[in-house]
Design a protein around this motif. Structure first.
Motif, PDB file in Angstrom:
ATOM      1  N   VAL A 101      90.841 -21.257  64.873  1.00  0.00           N
ATOM      2  CA  VAL A 101      91.250 -22.487  65.842  1.00  0.00           C
ATOM      3  C   VAL A 101      91.388 -21.849  67.358  1.00  0.00           C
ATOM      4  N   THR A 102      90.719 -22.564  68.240  1.00  0.00           N
ATOM      5  CA  THR A 102      90.721 -22.029  69.494  1.00  0.00           C
ATOM      6  C   THR A 102      91.467 -23.422  70.231  1.00  0.00           C
ATOM      7  N   MET A 103      92.093 -22.887  71.535  1.00  0.00           N
ATOM      8  CA  MET A 103      92.707 -24.090  72.254  1.00  0.00           C
ATOM      9  C   MET A 103      92.327 -24.035  73.896  1.00  0.00           C
ATOM     10  N   ASP A 104      91.890 -25.172  74.455  1.00  0.00           N
ATOM     11  CA  ASP A 104      91.489 -25.042  75.877  1.00  0.00           C
ATOM     12  C   ASP A 104      92.690 -25.969  76.454  1.00  0.00           C
ATOM     13  N   ALA A 105      93.440 -25.377  77.323  1.00  0.00           N
ATOM     14  CA  ALA A 105      94.813 -26.097  77.938  1.00  0.00           C
ATOM     15  C   ALA A 105      94.523 -26.410  79.463  1.00  0.00           C
ATOM     16  N   THR A 106      93.245 -26.128  79.848  1.00  0.00           N
ATOM     17  CA  THR A 106      93.132 -26.004  81.338  1.00  0.00           C
ATOM     18  C   THR A 106      93.596 -27.184  81.949  1.00  0.00           C
ATOM     19  N   GLN A 158      97.579 -22.143  62.733  1.00  0.00           N
ATOM     20  CA  GLN A 158      97.108 -21.297  64.035  1.00  0.00           C
ATOM     21  C   GLN A 158      96.962 -22.386  65.426  1.00  0.00           C
ATOM     22  N   ALA A 159      96.743 -23.720  65.051  1.00  0.00           N
ATOM     23  CA  ALA A 159      96.935 -24.656  66.404  1.00  0.00           C
ATOM     24  C   ALA A 159      98.298 -24.600  66.869  1.00  0.00           C
ATOM     25  N   TYR A 160      99.391 -24.688  65.999  1.00  0.00           N
ATOM     26  CA  TYR A 160     100.621 -24.984  66.450  1.00  0.00           C
ATOM     27  C   TYR A 160     101.030 -23.621  67.196  1.00  0.00           C
ATOM     28  N   GLN A 161     100.703 -22.552  66.605  1.00  0.00           N
ATOM     29  CA  GLN A 161     101.116 -21.176  67.054  1.00  0.00           C
ATOM     30  C   GLN A 161     100.585 -20.919  68.323  1.00  0.00           C
ATOM     31  N   LEU A 162      99.386 -21.450  68.577  1.00  0.00           N
ATOM     32  CA  LEU A 162      98.725 -21.250  69.892  1.00  0.00           C
ATOM     33  C   LEU A 162      99.277 -22.166  70.725  1.00  0.00           C
ATOM     34  N   PHE A 163      99.679 -23.410  70.804  1.00  0.00           N
ATOM     35  CA  PHE A 163     100.295 -24.164  71.503  1.00  0.00           C
ATOM     36  C   PHE A 163     101.884 -23.738  71.966  1.00  0.00           C
TER      37      PHE A 163
END
Length: 278
Positions: A101-106, A158-163
């Motif tokens: 999972v990857t996250m873009d929070a720009t 994965q997603a929640y850890q990234l967040f």
């Protein structure tokens, strides 16, 4: 209109005259009496109140202000009245490929910075991506993966850890509440069990962001699962249970159906929520 008193103004009554002028009308003068109370509100409020800022017909963005600056006008209005918003828009973008999972929070960061760092809002819900279920529905799929499969569980963690790691890095970790479910139908045993399972999974990743659900009533099976109960203000959640849960370190919010409308003056109980909190 709104009148604001500077901190240094002595308490008491102040009188003024307000004149309203408009094209094609005679000026209208209105006497105004303003009572300044003998206390000063803090710069940053500790009381948390979330109001939904909704798109579509009847929503804030249905009136010709569906733009970034239009959104910011409404957020400024809410912050001036010490409210939090139900979501930071646009939310982070999550992608899934080959089990990662990857996250873009720009874009998310731009609005979050505006809400928390500039306007001083103190609370918002986690993004809709993390909302799990409502009523008696099963948990939702993530990236097309079936709930509670190893792939689904791994992707969620994965997603929640990234967040949450991102929130800590930005200094916003204490601004969020995990909204897991709306009005879960806990008369069904499978709903009780899936809530417990989901809460355990969320707490495994991060035990500090409180998990909230608008349950209205009390479900004993969730005493160790939920951190923050959304209770009905009209007596459907026993006071003794509130007191017991508070002693166990849990917290209570009042939940409502958005009935605090200026054109429905007899819906008085929901106008009393700040007093109930006090």
């Amino acid at each position: 209109f709104t009148v604001r008193a500077p901190k240094q103004v002595p308490p008491g009554e102040y009188r003024a005259e307000l004149t309203v002028r408009g094209s094609g009308m005679e000026p209208v003068s209105v006497p105004v009496t303003i009572r300044v109370l003998p206390f000063t509100l803090p710069e940053r409020t500790k009381l948390r109140a979330i109001f939904d800022l909704r798109f579509g017909p009847g929503g804030a963005f249905g009136s010709g202000v569906n733009s970034p600056e239009g959104q910011r006008r409404w957020l400024r209005f809410m912050a001036a009245h010490r409210l939090g918003t139900d979501g930071i828009q646009p939310p982070p973008k999550f992608s899934y490929k080959d089990g990662k999972v990857t996250m873009d929070a720009t874009e998310f960061d731009q609005t979050a910075h505006f809400c928390f760092d500039e306007l001083g809002m103190n609370v918002s819900y986690t993004p809709q991506f993390f909302y799990m279920f409502g009523w008696a529905y099963p948990p939702k799929k993530l990236f097309g993966l079936e709930p509670f499969t190893p792939e689904w569980t791994g992707a969620f963690k994965q997603a929640y850890q990234l967040f949450v790691d991102h929130l800590r890095e930005k200094g916003w970790h204490d601004k969020f509440v995990y909204y897991i479910s709306d009005e879960p139908h806990f008369q069904h045993e499978f709903v009780v069990e899936q809530m417990k399972k989901l809460c355990a999974l969320i707490h495994e990743v991060d035990p500090t962001i409180p998990i909230y659900s608008s349950t209205w009533r009390h479900c004993p099976g969730w005493d160790d699962a939920l951190d923050l109960w959304g209770i009905g203000q009209y007596g459907c959640f026993p006071v003794a249970e509130m007191e017991r849960l508070e002693k166990a370190g849990k917290h209570m919010w009042f939940t409502c159906d958005g009935q605090m409308a200026t054109d429905t003056p007899y819906l008085a109980t929901e106008r009393m929520l700040p007093y109930y909190c006090f």
